[in-house]
Design a protein around this motif. Structure first.
Motif, short mmCIF file in Angstrom:
data_model
loop_
_atom_site.label_atom_id
_atom_site.label_comp_id
_atom_site.label_asym_id
_atom_site.label_seq_id
_atom_site.Cartn_x
_atom_site.Cartn_y
_atom_site.Cartn_z
N LEU A 143 1.94 8.92 9.18
CA LEU A 143 0.98 9.24 8.12
C LEU A 143 1.55 8.91 6.74
N TYR A 144 2.86 9.14 6.53
CA TYR A 144 3.49 8.73 5.28
C TYR A 144 3.32 7.22 5.07
N ARG A 145 3.52 6.46 6.15
CA ARG A 145 3.39 5.01 6.05
C ARG A 145 1.96 4.63 5.65
N ILE A 146 1.00 5.23 6.29
CA ILE A 146 -0.40 4.90 6.01
C ILE A 146 -0.77 5.24 4.57
N VAL A 147 -0.44 6.45 4.11
CA VAL A 147 -0.82 6.83 2.75
C VAL A 147 -0.04 6.02 1.71
N THR A 148 1.22 5.74 1.98
CA THR A 148 2.00 4.93 1.04
C THR A 148 1.41 3.54 0.93
N ASN A 149 1.03 2.94 2.04
CA ASN A 149 0.40 1.61 2.00
C ASN A 149 -0.92 1.64 1.25
N ARG A 150 -1.71 2.72 1.44
CA ARG A 150 -2.98 2.86 0.70
C ARG A 150 -2.71 2.91 -0.79
N CYS A 151 -1.70 3.68 -1.18
CA CYS A 151 -1.36 3.81 -2.60
C CYS A 151 -0.84 2.50 -3.17
N LEU A 152 0.01 1.81 -2.43
CA LEU A 152 0.53 0.53 -2.90
C LEU A 152 -0.60 -0.48 -3.08
N SER A 153 -1.57 -0.47 -2.17
CA SER A 153 -2.73 -1.36 -2.31
C SER A 153 -3.54 -1.02 -3.55
N ARG A 154 -3.74 0.27 -3.79
CA ARG A 154 -4.48 0.68 -4.98
C ARG A 154 -3.74 0.27 -6.25
N LEU A 155 -2.43 0.46 -6.25
CA LEU A 155 -1.64 0.10 -7.43
C LEU A 155 -1.66 -1.40 -7.67
N ALA A 156 -1.62 -2.18 -6.61
CA ALA A 156 -1.66 -3.64 -6.76
C ALA A 156 -2.98 -4.12 -7.32
N SER A 157 -4.05 -3.38 -7.06
CA SER A 157 -5.37 -3.80 -7.54
C SER A 157 -5.64 -3.38 -8.98
N ARG A 158 -4.75 -2.60 -9.55
CA ARG A 158 -4.93 -2.16 -10.95
C ARG A 158 -3.59 -2.16 -11.70
N PRO A 159 -2.95 -3.31 -11.81
CA PRO A 159 -1.60 -3.36 -12.36
C PRO A 159 -1.49 -2.92 -13.82
N ASP A 160 -2.52 -3.07 -14.62
CA ASP A 160 -2.42 -2.74 -16.03
C ASP A 160 -3.03 -1.39 -16.39
N GLU A 161 -3.56 -0.70 -15.42
CA GLU A 161 -4.20 0.60 -15.67
C GLU A 161 -3.14 1.68 -15.81
N PRO A 162 -3.16 2.45 -16.91
CA PRO A 162 -2.17 3.53 -17.06
C PRO A 162 -2.43 4.64 -16.05
N LEU A 163 -1.37 5.30 -15.64
CA LEU A 163 -1.48 6.39 -14.68
C LEU A 163 -1.66 7.71 -15.39
N GLY A 164 -2.39 8.61 -14.75
CA GLY A 164 -2.50 9.96 -15.27
C GLY A 164 -1.21 10.72 -15.00
#
Length: 194
Positions: free
Chosen positions: A90-111
Motif C-alpha cells: 500500500l505504501y508503494r501504491i500511494v507513493t506512486n500515486r503521489c509521484l504521478s500527481r507531483l509530476a503532473s504539476r511541477p510548478d504548483e506550490p504545495l500547501g
C-alpha cells in the motif's frame, strides 16, 4: 426460532473479536468479501493518508490520492503476490500515486501539512513552534519528488531502508543517498531555526 438456532444462541452471548492477518483479509477480498477489503482499508487508511499528505502537502489532494490508492489496490488484488507485507504494498501504491500527481504539476506550490501535534501552553512558544514546523514543511515540499518520498517514508513513517527500497523499487544504496541529500537540503533551508 428453530432448535438449532436456540442452541447456537445459548452459546453465543457475547461477540468474539478475532485478529486476522492482512494476508488472510487479502485472500478473502480476492474471493469477493467486501468486508475483508473494508477492514484492510480501516487498518491502513491513516498511514496511507499520512504519506499522501506529507508528499502532496494538501488535505484535499491527500484524500484524493489515498482514495485512488485504495481503488488501485482493490483492482490489483489478484496481482498481489505477497512478496512484501500488505502495508509495504500500500505504501508503494500511494507513493506512486503521489509521484504521478507531483509530476503532473511541477510548478504548483504545495500547501503546508500541519499535522505535528504539540502541547504548548505559552502562546509565544506555540507561535514559534508553528513557524518552525512550517519552515520544515516548506523545506520538505521544496525537495525533488524522489527525495521527498524517501524522506517521508523514512523519517515520518519509520520504514527501514530495505522497506523503502521495496516500496520505490530502487536499491538500498539509492535510498540512503536520496535520504542523505534530502536531509542535507532540509537542514540548509532551516538553518535559521538552529
Amino acid at each position: 426460532m428453530s432448535e438449532k438456532q436456540r442452541a447456537y444462541g445459548a452459546y453465543r452471548r457475547e461477540a468474539v473479536v478475532v485478529w486476522v492477518d492482512d494476508e488472510v483479509l487479502v485472500g478473502a477480498a480476492r474471493a469477493g468479501d467486501d468486508a475483508a477489503f473494508s477492514e484492510l482499508v480501516r487498518r491502513h487508511e491513516a498511514r496511507v493518508y499520512r504519506v499522501a499528505l506529507r508528499m502532496l502537502g494538501s488535505d484535499a489532494d491527500a484524500q484524493d490520492a489515498a482514495q485512488e490508492a485504495f481503488v488501485s489496490a482493490w483492482l490489483a488484488l489478484a496481482r498481489f503476490r505477497g512478496e512484501s507485507s500488505v502495508a509495504t504494498w500500500l505504501y508503494r501504491i500511494v507513493t506512486n500515486r503521489c509521484l504521478s500527481r507531483l509530476a503532473s504539476r511541477p510548478d504548483e506550490p504545495l500547501g503546508q501539512a500541519r499535522d505535528i501535534a504539540v502541547e504548548v501552553h505559552d502562546p509565544a512558544r506555540l507561535a514559534e513552534h508553528r513557524a518552525h514546523a512550517d519552515a520544515i514543511s516548506r523545506a520538505v515540499a521544496a525537495l525533488p519528488a524522489d527525495q521527498r518520498a524517501t524522506l517521508v517514508l523514512r523519517d515520518y513513517e519509520g520504514l527501514s531502508y530495505e522497506e523503502i527500497a521495496v516500496v520505490l523499487r530502487i536499491g538500498v544504496g539509492a535510498v540512503k543517498s536520496r535520504i542523505h541529500r534530502a536531509r542535507r537540503d532540509v537542514l540548509k533551508r532551516t538553518l535559521a531555526w538552529r
